[in-house]
Design an enzyme around this catalytic site. Structure first.
Site, PDB file in Angstrom:
ATOM      1  N   PHE A  56       0.821  -1.213   0.000  1.00  0.00           N
ATOM      2  CA  PHE A  56       0.000   0.000   0.000  1.00  0.00           C
ATOM      3  C   PHE A  56       0.856   1.263   0.000  1.00  0.00           C
ATOM      4  O   PHE A  56       0.436   2.302  -0.527  1.00  0.00           O
ATOM      5  CB  PHE A  56      -0.913  -0.021   1.246  1.00  0.00           C
ATOM      6  CG  PHE A  56      -2.026   0.981   1.224  1.00  0.00           C
ATOM      7  CD1 PHE A  56      -3.216   0.697   0.562  1.00  0.00           C
ATOM      8  CD2 PHE A  56      -1.910   2.194   1.879  1.00  0.00           C
ATOM      9  CE1 PHE A  56      -4.249   1.621   0.541  1.00  0.00           C
ATOM     10  CE2 PHE A  56      -2.941   3.122   1.865  1.00  0.00           C
ATOM     11  CZ  PHE A  56      -4.111   2.830   1.201  1.00  0.00           C
ATOM     12  N   HIS A  87      -9.698  -7.406   2.419  1.00  0.00           N
ATOM     13  CA  HIS A  87      -8.518  -6.551   2.577  1.00  0.00           C
ATOM     14  C   HIS A  87      -7.621  -6.628   1.344  1.00  0.00           C
ATOM     15  O   HIS A  87      -7.090  -5.620   0.874  1.00  0.00           O
ATOM     16  CB  HIS A  87      -7.757  -6.993   3.831  1.00  0.00           C
ATOM     17  CG  HIS A  87      -6.717  -6.033   4.294  1.00  0.00           C
ATOM     18  ND1 HIS A  87      -7.012  -4.816   4.846  1.00  0.00           N
ATOM     19  CD2 HIS A  87      -5.371  -6.108   4.285  1.00  0.00           C
ATOM     20  CE1 HIS A  87      -5.897  -4.187   5.153  1.00  0.00           C
ATOM     21  NE2 HIS A  87      -4.886  -4.946   4.816  1.00  0.00           N
TER      22      HIS A  87
HETATM   23  N1  INI Z   1       0.717  -5.620   2.351  1.00  0.00           N
HETATM   24  C1  INI Z   1       1.290  -6.388   1.402  1.00  0.00           C
HETATM   25  O1  INI Z   1       2.259  -5.953   0.758  1.00  0.00           O
HETATM   26  N2  INI Z   1       0.796  -7.616   1.136  1.00  0.00           N
HETATM   27  C2  INI Z   1      -0.271  -8.142   1.796  1.00  0.00           C
HETATM   28  O2  INI Z   1      -0.669  -9.300   1.503  1.00  0.00           O
HETATM   29  C3  INI Z   1      -0.895  -7.349   2.805  1.00  0.00           C
HETATM   30  N3  INI Z   1      -2.029  -7.867   3.541  1.00  0.00           N
HETATM   31  O3  INI Z   1      -2.496  -8.963   3.246  1.00  0.00           O
HETATM   32  O4  INI Z   1      -2.526  -7.235   4.444  1.00  0.00           O
HETATM   33  C4  INI Z   1      -0.368  -6.067   3.070  1.00  0.00           C
HETATM   34  N4  INI Z   1      -0.916  -5.276   4.008  1.00  0.00           N
HETATM   35  C5  INI Z   1      -0.236  -4.111   4.543  1.00  0.00           C
HETATM   36  C6  INI Z   1      -0.484  -2.866   3.703  1.00  0.00           C
HETATM   37  O5  INI Z   1       0.278  -2.924   2.517  1.00  0.00           O
HETATM   38  C7  INI Z   1      -0.068  -1.601   4.455  1.00  0.00           C
HETATM   39  O6  INI Z   1       1.280  -1.672   4.795  1.00  0.00           O
HETATM   40  C8  INI Z   1      -0.897  -1.355   5.739  1.00  0.00           C
HETATM   41  O7  INI Z   1      -2.281  -1.449   5.477  1.00  0.00           O
HETATM   42  C9  INI Z   1      -0.592   0.053   6.318  1.00  0.00           C
HETATM   43  O8  INI Z   1      -0.969   1.074   5.389  1.00  0.00           O
END
Ligand code: INI
Length: 154
Positions: A56, A87
């Protein structure tokens, strides 16, 4: 006139933005990307690796790097694996559209090397096993696109 990128040693620096989430997969993608850059003649000191918490966070950092004017291309690497909730859709969708937005806002190739998988097995296969290494492929795409951008009329 026809324009096409090639795989000759590209001018300029390259940035790899790598998520730490699912790092056991993303580390393999990062190694693959750096290997591809080296094999295409990019000196080791012309490749910077920037780590972010998760996929993200990739777009905002990728856009900052792309807009800096210091890089011929930015390679984005992450791994999003589907879970029990929606999610996955939000993280994968935001990373995908954000990476494209970073490219369009900067005019610099920002390459999509984020795995979006249903299972861990699928991710493993794409991080250096049966289905190749998508980090390596992303870096090859970065080289070709950077070389194409250098050839296009200003
Ligand atoms: N981030 C990932 O890169 N891969 C994932 O599978 C994932 N899941 O499954 O939650 C994930 N979540 C974290 C996200 O990218 C952010 O770091 C977080 O939401 C804070 O903004």
């Amino acid at each position: 006139m026809q324009y096409e990128g090639d795989f000759s040693p590209p001018a300029g620096r390259f940035a790899v933005v790598a998520a730490r989430f699912n790092s056991f997969i993303v580390d393999q993608l990062t190694d693959g990307a750096l290997d591809a850059l080296a094999r295409h003649g990019v000196p080791a000191d012309a490749a910077d690796v920037v780590r972010v918490p998760g996929s993200f966070e990739i777009p905002v950092v990728a856009q900052r790097l792309a807009k800096s004017g210091k890089y011929a291309a930015v390679i984005c690497l992450g791994c999003v694996i589907r879970g029990d909730t929606d999610h996955y859709d939000h993280v994968a969708g935001a990373a995908t559209s954000g990476i494209m937005t970073a490219a369009m806002n900067s005019g610099v190739p920002v390459i999509f090397g984020v795995l979006t998988c249903d299972t861990l097995e699928q991710a493993v296969q794409r991080a250096g096993a049966k289905a190749g290494n998508k980090g390596f492929e992303a870096a090859v795409t970065a080289v070709e696109t950077a070389n194409l951008m250098a050839k296009l009329p200003k």
